[in-house]
Design an enzyme around this catalytic site. Structure first.
Site, PDB file in Angstrom:
ATOM      1  N   GLU A  47       9.417  -2.648   4.571  1.00 46.11           N
ATOM      2  CA  GLU A  47       9.743  -1.967   3.316  1.00 46.11           C
ATOM      3  C   GLU A  47      11.131  -1.387   3.455  1.00 46.11           C
ATOM      4  O   GLU A  47      11.374  -0.542   4.329  1.00 46.11           O
ATOM      5  CB  GLU A  47       8.741  -0.838   3.038  1.00 46.11           C
ATOM      6  CG  GLU A  47       7.380  -1.360   2.614  1.00 46.11           C
ATOM      7  CD  GLU A  47       6.393  -0.227   2.303  1.00 46.11           C
ATOM      8  OE1 GLU A  47       5.318  -0.550   1.794  1.00 46.11           O
ATOM      9  OE2 GLU A  47       6.693   0.944   2.568  1.00 46.11           O
ATOM     10  N   ASP A  58       7.722  12.115  -1.773  1.00 41.74           N
ATOM     11  CA  ASP A  58       7.910  12.087  -0.331  1.00 41.74           C
ATOM     12  C   ASP A  58       7.874  13.456   0.314  1.00 41.74           C
ATOM     13  O   ASP A  58       8.312  14.449  -0.262  1.00 41.74           O
ATOM     14  CB  ASP A  58       9.257  11.406  -0.003  1.00 41.74           C
ATOM     15  CG  ASP A  58       9.160   9.899  -0.143  1.00 41.74           C
ATOM     16  OD1 ASP A  58       8.355   9.303   0.589  1.00 41.74           O
ATOM     17  OD2 ASP A  58       9.861   9.332  -1.004  1.00 41.74           O
ATOM     18  N   TYR A 173      -0.763  -1.362  -2.729  1.00 37.50           N
ATOM     19  CA  TYR A 173      -0.476  -0.290  -1.767  1.00 37.50           C
ATOM     20  C   TYR A 173      -1.409   0.865  -2.081  1.00 37.50           C
ATOM     21  O   TYR A 173      -1.329   1.457  -3.152  1.00 37.50           O
ATOM     22  CB  TYR A 173       0.993   0.134  -1.913  1.00 37.50           C
ATOM     23  CG  TYR A 173       1.479   1.109  -0.853  1.00 37.50           C
ATOM     24  CD1 TYR A 173       0.857   2.330  -0.659  1.00 37.50           C
ATOM     25  CD2 TYR A 173       2.579   0.817  -0.051  1.00 37.50           C
ATOM     26  CE1 TYR A 173       1.293   3.220   0.314  1.00 37.50           C
ATOM     27  CE2 TYR A 173       3.040   1.699   0.913  1.00 37.50           C
ATOM     28  CZ  TYR A 173       2.382   2.900   1.092  1.00 37.50           C
ATOM     29  OH  TYR A 173       2.832   3.783   2.041  1.00 37.50           O
TER      30      TYR A 173
END
Lengths: 267, 400
Positions: A47, A58, A173
């Protein structure tokens, strides 16, 4: 294409190891060397993270790495160009361009997808682009042959997992915890049964990510998922080793870490 | 729904929407469902109205600023006194609505982001009122310059979380990033009280509906006092919650000009400003598509304004829509003009306005001079300026 890879790994009864790097942390040359080396060390998919000024999904590690990458002026185009150079060197592992939407939107959706296709990037994953907002990117990606990886979360009902997988391509994902990215000490409770449900509902192979940071956790995840993603831990390890011992040591440490995870992918 | 209201997925034209990570999608869909349901429930509306009346002290007055009018020598200027609300700003109109909704949805606690601290105080206040734990995220730079509001939040029992910047000084944008991250991990039992008319759908619509009381009252009051609609309504725009609340009931009145004042900081030409509508370009941040201050690679820029509440690189998506459609106009007002208006209102009317609201006063003063005594301008005086005494002194000392 990631679909070919998953077919091959299924024959070998293995999960795929997916490694995330923030491109341009601290510079593009280093990221290029790092990506090439971890592909050789056992990462099946890489990735390629495009840094963003406001990485809302994040945790601390990738926030800090994004900041370092932006200090060097890294752009979406730089990341795609790096992928292209890796292809020219013969690196054939599937690449997933991993980004927030704004850098892609600002570059121009159609132009960005075309740039990915031209750079031989297999897939795109846009963290803050849920199904409801993805029509424009999907419409550009399909004819260009670029996969659009959907994300699911613990809060996603299984019926929606199915819908996401039908609208996406490549793999799904699955963020194993509700929260931001970042290394965690253990897999969440009920991880195996939840993943079993997600895999049952998804028409695509399922990658488990968020928080996976040790060979033991990777092994447990590999038993229950088609792919295992490691990100924050790798980013931290590289940064720490780089600042203490220099570039070569950092790349060796990353390769060793990836190799230690890769051997855990068998079932 | 008229042409200016959202349609599918919370879009205002191409703006708005719901650009968030998948983890938040179910929570936002549920919020949308429960919000629409609550707004149609007479008991919910009744409780909201009675709290606004008895707890906040609404309706806030519409005050004819006679000396300010004379000083400008043009249009008659009326001030909608949101500064007189409990907690000192318009923010409480929205936090009461959202906290009632949180309680109705069975959420256990509240979180909020804050810039100037007024929304943080208003959220801490309703958390105390409803007996809910509360955490407020605030940028380190704002904690420094809004210390009085920090003390108020703590006194009210809220936990303050100091946020450091992604790049450089930490302000409202960084606080919102961190609140969104925290919410992603706690979405099961936590209600995120967004203070501005931005964020993912349904927040821009929800905040507008809870703030529209400003415009509805102002419209009724001006009709009663003057027997006619104003020529202009003026409000400051950071994220744009008081402005959209003031504009909303006037959107379908074509004779009323809608005027927003943006923070031009040290001046648009210096690059040190927060005027996303006047000087930005379209992008996606904090869950919605809107005008943003960003570089050519889509990275969000740092902003600058003497007023913490306007120090934000985005703007509510409905304002982007109103700008493009031409229904509203947005004018940059620099720090110096805002501070001058602040001083003028203090000396002429005995009213200390918030620095945010001072941007609106400055624009009203400019506009009034171009109009005649027959014209009426209604200004949203969104908050009081007690919190800004240090910032203004600091600014005036530097300028002296």
């Amino acid at each position: 294409m990631t679909s070919d890879l998953f077919r091959k790994l299924r024959g070998q009864n293995r999960a795929a190891l997916v490694a995330f790097i923030t491109c341009g942390d601290p510079c593009m040359d280093f990221s290029e060397r790092l990506a090439e080396r971890i592909c050789g060390a056992g990462a099946d998919i890489v990735e390629l993270g495009v840094p963003f000024s406001d990485p809302m999904a994040d945790g601390k590690s990738i926030q800090a790495s994004s900041k370092r990458a932006l200090a060097g002026g890294t752009t979406f185009a730089d990341v795609a160009d790096m992928a292209r150079r890796l292809r020219d060197k013969g690196v054939s592992n599937p690449f997933v361009l991993f980004s927030y939407f704004n850098p892609v939107f600002k570059f121009g959706v159609e132009r960005a997808v075309k740039k990915c296709a031209d750079s031989k990037i297999d897939s795109m994953l846009i963290v803050d682009l849920p199904l409801e907002e993805s029509a424009e990117v999907a419409a550009a990606a399909r004819p260009a042959g670029v996969e659009l990886i959907p994300m699911a979360a613990p809060t996603t009902p299984l019926k929606r997992v199915e819908e996401l997988s039908k609208n996406g391509s490549g793999f799904l994902y699955y963020a194993t915890v509700a929260g931001v990215t970042g290394a965690r000490g253990a897999l969440p409770e009920g991880f195996a049964s939840r993943l079993c449900g997600v895999r049952g509902a998804s028409k695509l192979p399922v990658a488990a990510g968020f928080g996976i940071s040790t060979p033991e956790m990777a092994r447990a995840a590999a038993q229950n998922a088609d792919a295992v993603v490691v990100g924050s831990r790798l980013v931290d390890l590289v940064h720490r080793t780089l600042s203490e011992k220099g570039e070569d040591a950092a790349i060796n440490a990353a390769a060793d870490f990836i190799a230690s995870l890769a051997v855990q992918m068998g079932r | 729904m008229n042409a200016f209201k959202y349609t599918k997925n919370g879009k205002f034209g191409v703006y708005g929407g719901c650009y968030v990570s998948e983890t938040l999608m179910e929570a936002l869909k549920e919020l949308d469902r429960r919000f629409v349901e609550a707004m149609a429930d007479k008991s919910f509306i009744g409780e909201y109205a009675s709290l606004l009346r008895d707890y906040v002290g609404r309706p806030s007055s519409l005050y004819f600023a006679e000396r300010l009018t004379e000083y400008c020598g043009g249009a008659r200027i009326y001030l909608k006194r949101e500064d007189l609300n409990h907690t000192g700003a318009h923010k409480i109109n929205n936090t009461i609505g959202q906290a009632l909704l949180a309680r109705r949805m069975g959420k256990r606690r509240l979180i909020a982001e804050t810039g100037a601290g007024m929304h943080g105080v208003a959220t801490a206040t309703v958390a105390a009122l409803f007996g809910m734990p509360c955490e407020v995220f605030m940028g380190a730079e704002d904690i420094r310059r809004q210390s009085q509001n920090v003390a108020r939040m703590k006194m009210l029992g809220a936990k303050l979380v100091s946020v450091n910047g992604e790049r450089g000084e930490a302000t409202l944008k960084d606080a919102m990033n961190e609140a969104l991250r925290y919410w992603t991990a706690t979405v099961d039992d936590t209600f995120y009280v967004i203070g501005t008319a931005a964020g993912p759908h349904p927040y821009p619509t929800m905040v507008r509906e809870f703030q529209a009381v400003i415009g509805r009252e102002a419209k009724a009051q001006i009709l009663e006092k003057c027997g006619r609609l104003p020529s202009q309504v003026v409000a400051c725009v950071g994220g744009g919650s008081n402005a959209i609340g003031m504009f909303e009931p006037f959107i379908d009145e074509p004779s009323v000009a809608l005027c927003g004042a943006e923070a031009a900081g040290a001046g648009i030409e210096t690059g040190l400003h927060a005027a996303s509508l006047s000087a930005g370009s379209v992008g996606v941040l904090h869950g919605n598509k809107t005008y943003l201050l960003q570089d050519e690679n889509g990275q969000i820029l740092n902003t600058h304004s003497v007023s913490a509440g306007l120090d934000y690189p985005g703007v509510g998506p409905e304002h982007s829509f109103l700008k493009d459609s031409g229904r509203a106009s947005y004018t940059p007002i620099c720090d110096a003009e805002a501070v001058d208006a602040f001083c003028a209102l203090c000396r002429l009317e005995g009213i200390i306005p918030a620095l945010e609201s001072s941007h609106a006063v400055a624009l009203a003063m400019k506009n009034a001079k171009k109009l005649s005594r027959d014209d009426i301008i209604v200004v949203s005086l969104s908050g009081r300026g007690d919190k800004d005494m240090d910032s203004v002194s600091e600014y005036l000392n530097k300028r002296a």
